[in-house]
Design a protein around this motif. Structure first.
Motif, PDB file in Angstrom:
ATOM      1  N   GLY A 122      15.408   2.240  -6.208  1.00  0.00           N
ATOM      2  CA  GLY A 122      14.340   1.452  -6.818  1.00  0.00           C
ATOM      3  C   GLY A 122      13.022   1.613  -6.083  1.00  0.00           C
ATOM      4  N   PHE A 123      13.067   1.631  -4.750  1.00  0.00           N
ATOM      5  CA  PHE A 123      11.854   1.819  -3.942  1.00  0.00           C
ATOM      6  C   PHE A 123      11.182   3.156  -4.278  1.00  0.00           C
ATOM      7  N   ILE A 124      12.004   4.234  -4.298  1.00  0.00           N
ATOM      8  CA  ILE A 124      11.449   5.576  -4.494  1.00  0.00           C
ATOM      9  C   ILE A 124      10.946   5.738  -5.924  1.00  0.00           C
ATOM     10  N   GLN A 125      11.695   5.189  -6.882  1.00  0.00           N
ATOM     11  CA  GLN A 125      11.243   5.225  -8.271  1.00  0.00           C
ATOM     12  C   GLN A 125       9.923   4.485  -8.423  1.00  0.00           C
ATOM     13  N   ASP A 126       9.818   3.340  -7.788  1.00  0.00           N
ATOM     14  CA  ASP A 126       8.585   2.558  -7.819  1.00  0.00           C
ATOM     15  C   ASP A 126       7.432   3.351  -7.200  1.00  0.00           C
ATOM     16  N   ARG A 127       7.726   4.010  -6.081  1.00  0.00           N
ATOM     17  CA  ARG A 127       6.716   4.792  -5.371  1.00  0.00           C
ATOM     18  C   ARG A 127       6.233   5.966  -6.232  1.00  0.00           C
ATOM     19  N   ALA A 128       7.176   6.641  -6.920  1.00  0.00           N
ATOM     20  CA  ALA A 128       6.825   7.778  -7.764  1.00  0.00           C
ATOM     21  C   ALA A 128       5.939   7.342  -8.928  1.00  0.00           C
ATOM     22  N   LEU A 129       6.286   6.228  -9.570  1.00  0.00           N
ATOM     23  CA  LEU A 129       5.506   5.760 -10.716  1.00  0.00           C
ATOM     24  C   LEU A 129       4.132   5.258 -10.286  1.00  0.00           C
ATOM     25  N   ARG A 130       4.061   4.604  -9.139  1.00  0.00           N
ATOM     26  CA  ARG A 130       2.758   4.160  -8.630  1.00  0.00           C
ATOM     27  C   ARG A 130       1.894   5.350  -8.223  1.00  0.00           C
ATOM     28  N   GLN A 142      -5.213   8.106  -4.453  1.00  0.00           N
ATOM     29  CA  GLN A 142      -4.907   7.275  -3.278  1.00  0.00           C
ATOM     30  C   GLN A 142      -3.921   8.008  -2.377  1.00  0.00           C
ATOM     31  N   SER A 143      -4.150   7.923  -1.063  1.00  0.00           N
ATOM     32  CA  SER A 143      -3.293   8.632  -0.111  1.00  0.00           C
ATOM     33  C   SER A 143      -1.881   8.073  -0.156  1.00  0.00           C
ATOM     34  N   LEU A 144      -0.905   8.954   0.052  1.00  0.00           N
ATOM     35  CA  LEU A 144       0.502   8.592  -0.001  1.00  0.00           C
ATOM     36  C   LEU A 144       1.124   8.803   1.373  1.00  0.00           C
ATOM     37  N   GLY A 145       1.537   7.715   1.997  1.00  0.00           N
ATOM     38  CA  GLY A 145       2.185   7.811   3.298  1.00  0.00           C
ATOM     39  C   GLY A 145       3.533   8.498   3.180  1.00  0.00           C
ATOM     40  N   ARG A 146       4.025   9.027   4.294  1.00  0.00           N
ATOM     41  CA  ARG A 146       5.301   9.731   4.275  1.00  0.00           C
ATOM     42  C   ARG A 146       6.450   8.750   4.060  1.00  0.00           C
ATOM     43  N   ALA A 147       7.494   9.235   3.389  1.00  0.00           N
ATOM     44  CA  ALA A 147       8.706   8.445   3.164  1.00  0.00           C
ATOM     45  C   ALA A 147       9.908   9.288   3.520  1.00  0.00           C
ATOM     46  N   LEU A 148      10.740   8.793   4.432  1.00  0.00           N
ATOM     47  CA  LEU A 148      11.976   9.476   4.810  1.00  0.00           C
ATOM     48  C   LEU A 148      13.160   8.662   4.292  1.00  0.00           C
ATOM     49  N   LEU A 149      14.088   9.319   3.598  1.00  0.00           N
ATOM     50  CA  LEU A 149      15.324   8.684   3.153  1.00  0.00           C
ATOM     51  C   LEU A 149      16.485   9.304   3.910  1.00  0.00           C
ATOM     52  N   PHE A 150      17.134   8.503   4.769  1.00  0.00           N
ATOM     53  CA  PHE A 150      18.334   8.928   5.478  1.00  0.00           C
ATOM     54  C   PHE A 150      19.533   8.392   4.691  1.00  0.00           C
ATOM     55  N   PHE A 151      20.342   9.329   4.156  1.00  0.00           N
ATOM     56  CA  PHE A 151      21.426   8.939   3.254  1.00  0.00           C
ATOM     57  C   PHE A 151      22.740   9.550   3.726  1.00  0.00           C
ATOM     58  N   GLY A 152      23.753   8.711   3.891  1.00  0.00           N
ATOM     59  CA  GLY A 152      25.072   9.166   4.308  1.00  0.00           C
ATOM     60  C   GLY A 152      26.105   8.971   3.223  1.00  0.00           C
ATOM     61  N   CYS A 153      26.986   9.958   3.055  1.00  0.00           N
ATOM     62  CA  CYS A 153      28.098   9.831   2.116  1.00  0.00           C
ATOM     63  C   CYS A 153      29.230  10.738   2.598  1.00  0.00           C
ATOM     64  N   ASP A 154      30.276  10.945   1.769  1.00  0.00           N
ATOM     65  CA  ASP A 154      31.425  11.736   2.213  1.00  0.00           C
ATOM     66  C   ASP A 154      31.162  13.242   2.142  1.00  0.00           C
ATOM     67  N   SER A 172       0.830  -1.202   0.000  1.00  0.00           N
ATOM     68  CA  SER A 172       0.000   0.000   0.000  1.00  0.00           C
ATOM     69  C   SER A 172       0.865   1.253   0.000  1.00  0.00           C
ATOM     70  N   LEU A 173       0.540   2.192  -0.885  1.00  0.00           N
ATOM     71  CA  LEU A 173       1.243   3.472  -0.891  1.00  0.00           C
ATOM     72  C   LEU A 173       1.006   4.259   0.387  1.00  0.00           C
ATOM     73  N   ALA A 174      -0.062   3.944   1.104  1.00  0.00           N
ATOM     74  CA  ALA A 174      -0.387   4.669   2.333  1.00  0.00           C
ATOM     75  C   ALA A 174       0.533   4.306   3.487  1.00  0.00           C
ATOM     76  N   THR A 175       1.254   3.177   3.395  1.00  0.00           N
ATOM     77  CA  THR A 175       2.157   2.758   4.470  1.00  0.00           C
ATOM     78  C   THR A 175       3.389   3.644   4.507  1.00  0.00           C
ATOM     79  N   PRO A 176       3.658   4.327   5.611  1.00  0.00           N
ATOM     80  CA  PRO A 176       4.878   5.140   5.695  1.00  0.00           C
ATOM     81  C   PRO A 176       6.117   4.255   5.658  1.00  0.00           C
ATOM     82  N   ILE A 177       7.212   4.778   5.133  1.00  0.00           N
ATOM     83  CA  ILE A 177       8.468   4.024   5.099  1.00  0.00           C
ATOM     84  C   ILE A 177       9.616   4.917   5.544  1.00  0.00           C
ATOM     85  N   ILE A 178      10.580   4.296   6.220  1.00  0.00           N
ATOM     86  CA  ILE A 178      11.814   4.965   6.639  1.00  0.00           C
ATOM     87  C   ILE A 178      12.956   4.178   6.016  1.00  0.00           C
TER      88      ILE A 178
END
Length: 633
Positions: free
Chosen positions: A495-503, A510-522, A476-482
């Protein structure tokens, strides 16, 4: 000799050599090269003898050898056991675990070698494990078995899960355990772990069935013939199909100091392939050219020297048998050249090394476990490295091949969604190219180097492999993801975010649950992977990106776990709303640090004791209910 009356006179400098000896030599076009018997040592791999008349005498006792293997290591161990079983007089047969569903023989022995993948069975063992789950007590009474497991302790909570389960289920169903379960840890002395367990395997089998262990009379499993030929076959034994490189581009600002290459690669998949966001692509690489050239130089071979491998009767091998192949292709496409040498390898090389200083140096590496671990295992010193250190070592080419493991497919998280393209996928990978820990030149990642240099149009052996059943975007797109990742750990989450955007574009309100992406790099100007793409998705309301830059920290936020702590209030709120927490990245540092931070956040939010918070976290990981990790070494 040029002088028939010559008497041997030894001259010793750095090596031993005859003084004043001259010989006449004549080239022979067809030459059979066979590894000479090695005195007073165990066989190189599966090199138990055939009988003097060329056929093994048999005791008639069946031995069914079964393997569960995605990457090939368990299958290679199974081949070794099956080959040795023939030479020991047993009647072996070999197959995948799924071939034994519904029937395990009560006559003879059943030997099982299997791996685990995040606590799940290998692809060719899923049905077998499901069958075992449904067996009643005493269903396997009369079956005699032994189990050996392959694993990696970086996956601490699921380490050896499937071998342990199979071992216990067989015992619960009434089967008789012949040998205590063994285990190999890929993070440690993987092949040495197997050798240790296997050292007493045949004596224990002999005791169980009243058979004496046979002593080898020869120590070569096969011989190598150098011939003149025209064929140069590419033979793959991993049941892969052929796909094609479509795009290959750099993701990192390589002009920055100390920048490390990371590539975005698009591939056209083989026909009839299908994948889900979060799945893997397994790729069979070719060894780096520098390593192949090193091996060819060490044995004085040209790349296009044609060889034919002849197998001893009853043997099992991953090599192409009885057909010409170039020495270069053999070394490039069939064997692992960079794996650490085992203790047995060091011992065998020492025996074949006549130069006293070189022999002494090799023997010193076997002084005790600590020396071997620090000097060989931790520094990833290969057989080839040792041969280059010891020019006097007389190891024949055939014996060298026997020491090597089969080249294994490497598994990468797919970084695209099938909604973007069902027939194409993308990979996001770091290219390993660094000074070798052994101190001998550079260490190249086998698959990352291969893919980094693959141009559009290059044909690649590959296959789709499913990920953990829970490591996919929620239904379900309504399920929030971290989503929490660092470096190329972002691959599945792209891939997850691309899939979410296309869906979402087709969701019709349809309601869209919140999605947080925590990303670390240099650094944001060096290796902020997919920065523009993520910004676009963020503008569309698909995801909220939370960054951490280790080389350019903001306040107290240096690593991704620091950003989790800073934004913990939002995390707690989303978890209350039923969010699923996904983690992808380094299993030695990043993933454990995120795990500990989640315990800390939970403890603060609930005001519970530390052990209660840890128990809650472990249960979330064990059940994959709300916390799903995909970590790599």
């Amino acid at each position: 000799a040029a002088d028939p009356g010559y008497k041997l006179e030894i001259k010793e400098t750095l090596t031993l050599k005859p003084h004043g000896l001259y010989i006449h030599a004549k080239r022979r076009d067809n030459q059979i090269i066979e590894a000479a018997p090695l005195p007073l040592i165990t066989p190189l791999t599966s090199a138990f003898p055939v009988a003097q008349n060329g056929a093994s005498t048999t005791n008639g006792i069946p031995m069914r050898v079964l393997y569960g293997s995605n990457a090939g290591s368990a299958e290679a161990f199974a081949q070794r056991i099956a080959t040795d079983a023939k030479a020991q007089g047993y009647a072996p047969s070999i197959g995948a675990l799924d071939s034994a569903v519904g029937h395990l023989p009560q006559e003879g022995a059943v030997i099982i070698v299997t791996a685990s993948y995040e606590g799940q069975p290998p692809d060719n063992a899923r049905h077998f494990v499901a069958w075992l789950d449904g067996l009643p007590a005493a269903a396997l009474k009369g079956v005699k078995y032994a189990v050996f497991g392959c694993g990696n302790k970086d996956w601490a909570r699921t380490y050896q899960a499937i071998p342990k389960k199979i071992d216990q289920k067989l015992a619960d169903a009434g089967a008789e355990r012949l040998i205590e379960r063994g285990e190999a840890n890929a993070r440690g002395d993987f092949f040495g772990d197997f050798d240790h367990w296997y050292a007493n395997f045949w004596p224990q089998m002999g005791a169980a069935f009243g058979q004496a262990m046979r002593t080898p009379t020869r120590t070569t499993l096969f011989e190598v013939e150098f011939v003149h030929g025209t064929r140069d076959p590419l033979i793959r034994q991993n049941n892969l199909q052929i796909g094609t490189i479509v795009e290959n581009r750099e993701l990192v600002n390589m002009a920055a100091p100390n920048a490390r290459s990371k590539r975005h690669i698009e591939l056209a998949l083989p026909e009839n392939s299908a994948y889900r966001a979060g799945d893997y692509l397994a790729v069979l690489p070719i060894n780096p050219a520098d390593n192949v050239d090193r091996a060819l130089r060490r044995f004085g071979l040209a790349y296009d020297a044609q060889v034919v491998i002849h197998m001893a009767p009853g043997g099992q091998t991953f090599f192409p048998i009885d057909q010409p192949i170039t020495a270069g292709e053999l070394l490039a496409s069939y064997v692992e050249l960079s794996l650490p040498a085992t203790r047995k390898h060091v011992e065998q090389l020492a025996i074949l090394t006549p130069c006293p200083p070189e022999k002494k140096a090799l023997e010193a590496l076997m002084a005790d476990d600590t020396v071997y671990t620090e000097a060989i295992l931790n520094k990833r010193v290969s057989v080839l490295d040792l041969l280059e250190r010891c020019p006097s070592c007389g190891l024949p080419f055939a014996a060298f091949l026997q020491m090597l493991s089969p080249l294994k497919p490497r598994q990468y998280s797919i970084s695209s969604s099938p909604l973007w393209s069902a027939s194409h996928c993308t990979l996001t990978l770091a290219v390993l190219d660094a000074p070798a820990l052994s101190g001998q030149g550079k260490y190249y990642g086998v698959a990352s180097t291969y893919l980094a240099h693959a141009r559009p149009g290059t044909k690649v052996a590959m296959t789709i492999r499913p990920s953990n059943v829970a490591f996919h975007p929620p239904a379900s797109l309504a399920t929030p993801i971290i989503l929490v990742c660092a470096g190329t750990g972002i691959a599945p989450f792209r891939g997850f975010i691309q899939d979410r955007a296309l869906r979402a574009s087709q969701a019709n309100g349809q309601s869209l649950g919140r999605a947080l992406l925590f990303f670390g790099c240099d650094h944001p100007d060096v290796d902020f992977l997919y920065q523009e793409e993520l910004a676009k998705w963020e503008q569309q309301g698909i995801v909220s990106v939370r960054t951490a830059f280790s080389a350019a920290p903001v306040g107290e936020v240096k690593f991704v776990q620091d950003r989790l702590w800073q934004d913990r209030a939002e995390i707690v709120e989303l978890l209350k709303q039923g969010a699923t927490f996904f983690v992808c990245g380094d299993g030695r540092r990043m993933a454990p640090a995120v795990h500990e931070m989640c315990i800390r956040i939970y403890q603060e939010a609930t005001n519970c004791a530390a052990d209660e918070a840890e128990q809650w976290m472990n249960e979330m990981e064990r059940t994959h209910a709300r916390y799903v990790a995909d970590v790599f070494a």
